[in-house]
Every structure is written in C-alpha cells, then in structure tokens.
Design an enzyme around this catalytic site. Structure first.
Site, PDB file in Angstrom:
ATOM      1  CG  ASN A 292      -1.366   1.516   0.932  1.00 26.84           C
ATOM      2  OD1 ASN A 292      -2.025   1.944   0.533  1.00 26.84           O
ATOM      3  ND2 ASN A 292      -2.166   1.188   3.121  1.00 26.84           N
TER       4      ASN A 292
ATOM      5  CE  LYS B   6       0.284   2.825   5.062  1.00 30.60           C
ATOM      6  NZ  LYS B   6       0.220   3.072   6.374  1.00 30.60           N
TER       7      LYS B   6
ATOM      8  CG  HIS C 102      -5.867   2.071   5.382  1.00 32.03           C
ATOM      9  ND1 HIS C 102      -5.227   2.868   6.123  1.00 32.03           N
ATOM     10  CD2 HIS C 102      -4.835   0.955   5.207  1.00 32.03           C
ATOM     11  CE1 HIS C 102      -4.107   2.258   6.437  1.00 32.03           C
ATOM     12  NE2 HIS C 102      -3.377   1.096   5.668  1.00 32.03           N
TER      13      HIS C 102
ATOM     14  CD  GLU D  38      -2.475   5.306   6.630  1.00 29.79           C
ATOM     15  OE1 GLU D  38      -2.501   5.672   5.519  1.00 29.79           O
ATOM     16  OE2 GLU D  38      -1.814   4.786   7.769  1.00 29.79           O
TER      17      GLU D  38
ATOM     18  CD  GLU E 117      -2.859  -3.373   7.605  1.00 35.49           C
ATOM     19  OE1 GLU E 117      -1.326  -2.580   6.610  1.00 35.49           O
ATOM     20  OE2 GLU E 117      -3.760  -1.190   7.508  1.00 35.49           O
TER      21      GLU E 117
ATOM     22  N   GLY F 130       3.513   1.811  10.479  1.00 30.88           N
ATOM     23  CA  GLY F 130       4.102   3.276  10.725  1.00 30.88           C
ATOM     24  C   GLY F 130       5.198   3.877  11.933  1.00 30.88           C
TER      25      GLY F 130
ATOM     26  CB  SER G  60       5.303  -2.212  12.144  1.00 33.80           C
ATOM     27  OG  SER G  60       5.185  -0.666  11.768  1.00 33.80           O
TER      28      SER G  60
HETATM   29  P1  13P Z   1       3.087   0.326   7.670  1.00 29.70           P
HETATM   30  O1  13P Z   1       3.790  -1.164   7.065  1.00 29.70           O
HETATM   31  O2  13P Z   1       4.771   1.481   6.697  1.00 29.70           O
HETATM   32  O3  13P Z   1       3.685  -0.053   9.211  1.00 29.70           O
HETATM   33  O4  13P Z   1       1.523   0.413   7.202  1.00 29.70           O
HETATM   34  C1  13P Z   1       1.157  -0.176   7.491  1.00 29.70           C
HETATM   35  C2  13P Z   1      -0.091  -0.047   6.494  1.00 29.70           C
HETATM   36  O5  13P Z   1      -1.073   0.779   7.131  1.00 29.70           O
HETATM   37  C3  13P Z   1      -0.598  -1.136   4.720  1.00 29.70           C
HETATM   38  O6  13P Z   1      -1.654  -1.099   4.170  1.00 29.70           O
END
Ligand code: 13P
Length: 242
Positions: A9, A11, A88, A90, A158, A164, A202
């Site tokens: 992803n 983003k 997601h 976010e 997740e 992150g 992560s």
């Molecule tokens: P990270 O791998 O940067 O922690 O992000 C995970 C994520 O949100 C994937 O959708």
C-alpha cells in the site's frame, strides 16, 4: 489451498519516477506468490502494464456521479486494477468511514469485479482495554458484505498502533487475532477456510520470516517497506519461503 499474497500500500506516496520501482518489483521472481501494489490512483494506468496485480486504495460506493475528488470501483477497474483496499484505518480516521460505508464500498468493488482487501484492526486503547476481539467482530460483521467469498475478498488485519510505528504485536497476539478471524469467517461463509488473511503494520524484511511462520497468516499488507524494490522484494522472498 490459499495463494500467498504480498501486497503493498503506497498510500499518498509516489510520483511518476516511482514506476521504475514498481517495474523492478514486478520483474522480481515471486516464486508463486501473488504480488499486488496499490499505488496512488495517479499511477494506476502507468502501472497496469506491469506483470503484477495493481489495486486502488479506496473506492466510492457509487458507480458514477457528482462526487468531486472520489473514484469509483468501475473507474479503478477501467485502469486495469483488479483489487482495491477498503476500510483502511487511515480512511476510517481521516475520512470518518464507518463499517456501513466500508460495506457499501466493498459491494461496489464486487460489482466492478475487483477483489476487495478489507482492512480491520484495533487501536492501542482498544487493545489495552481488552477490546481487540470485540472490535474485530464488529468490523468483520459490519464491513464485510454477506456476498463476500474467498474469491472476491481478502481480510487484512492491521492493528492501528502497529502502522508506521515500528511496533509489531507478539506472534501470539497475531496468531490469536488471525485464528479468531478465521473462525468467524468459517462460521459465516461456506468457503471461510479459503479466505486469505493478511497481517499489516510495520512489516519489514527483518521481521517478515517470523510473521509468515504464524498459522493463518497468508501474506502481508505492507506500507513503508513496499515503496522500493530493495525493501519489498526480500519480503516477497520470505513469503515464498514460508
Ligand atoms: P506500514 O507497513 O508502513 O506500517 O503500513 C502498514 C499499512 O498501513 C499498510 O496498509
């Protein structure tokens, strides 16, 4: 037999120059693992020519209309995308997406013949107050439509606090939630045993082998470490070897 899936992803990262990274990822011998990148929508058409799957990061619940700035599942499919993320964390946080909205978006993805990667996961305070499995139940029941099947849906677990942050749940914590998701899917869907369940949060080359060794982890949804071939291809290799 569930096919393993290494999903990236991107983003809100990546300009036209990043297509070279995607090309390097696509050129890597994935050894039977499915590889998916969900780039920003601006790069979908360019990346659709590469020999790997591409997907959107979100889609609107409707096919078309007066929804400035949104993108429909049909439009994603029109670029060559075969997947889209829905729900997601976010999107849930930044855009106030509810389980009902995510359910409608996921149905729109199905209608456009996209496979939906439905994302679920608890916040830190929910984990600390022992609400993880309740949150997972609510999100699964609310976000995943009754018409879901192993063919059109992937679940991504997740934990919000692991995204992150460099923090990863213990193996036992991941195993517990994945087993719980598997049990819920098996109870609700006749092919529940065949749904792929990804872990996300992560994931890096340094922890991938350990995570992929956990029962019911069928792959990963990777953010930061999916942006370059140097970071992502060792994760694909770890999944292939698992
Ligand atoms: P990270 O791998 O940067 O922690 O992000 C995970 C994520 O949100 C994937 O959708």
């Amino acid at each position: 037999m569930r096919r393993k899936l290494a999903a990236g992803n991107w983003k809100m990262n990546g300009l036209a120059a990043a297509v070279t990274e995607a090309a390097a990822i696509a050129a890597y011998d994935a050894n039977g693992v499915d590889v998916l990148i969900c780039p920003p929508a601006t790069l979908l058409a360019q990346m659709a020519t590469l020999p790997m799957s591409i997907g959107g990061q979100d889609c609107h619940a409707r096919t078309s209309g007066a929804h400035t700035g949104d993108i429909s599942a049909e439009q994603l499919a029109d670029t060559g995308a075969t997947y889209t993320l829905t729900g997601h964390s976010e999107r849930r946080t930044d855009h106030g997406e509810t389980d009902a909205m995510i359910n409608a978006k996921t149905m729109a993805a199905f209608a456009a013949n996209l496979t939906a990667v439905v994302c679920i996961g608890e916040t830190l305070s929910e984990r600390e107050t022992n609400k993880t499995l309740t949150v997972i139940d609510t999100q699964l029941a609310g976000s995943v439509p009754d018409t879901a099947s192993a063919a059109n849906t992937v679940i991504a677990y997740e934990p919000v606090w692991a995204i992150g942050t460099g923090k990863v749940p213990t193996n036992d914590q991941i195993a517990q939630v994945h087993a719980h998701i598997r049990a819920r899917l098996s109870k609700r869907f006749s092919d529940g045993a065949d749904f792929r369940i990804l872990y996300g949060g992560s994931v890096k080359a340094s922890n991938a082998t350990e995570i992929f060794g956990i029962v019911d982890v069928d792959g990963a949804l990777v953010g930061g470490a999916s942006l370059t071939a140097a970071d992502f291809t060792p994760i694909i290799a770890a999944l292939a070897a698992s």
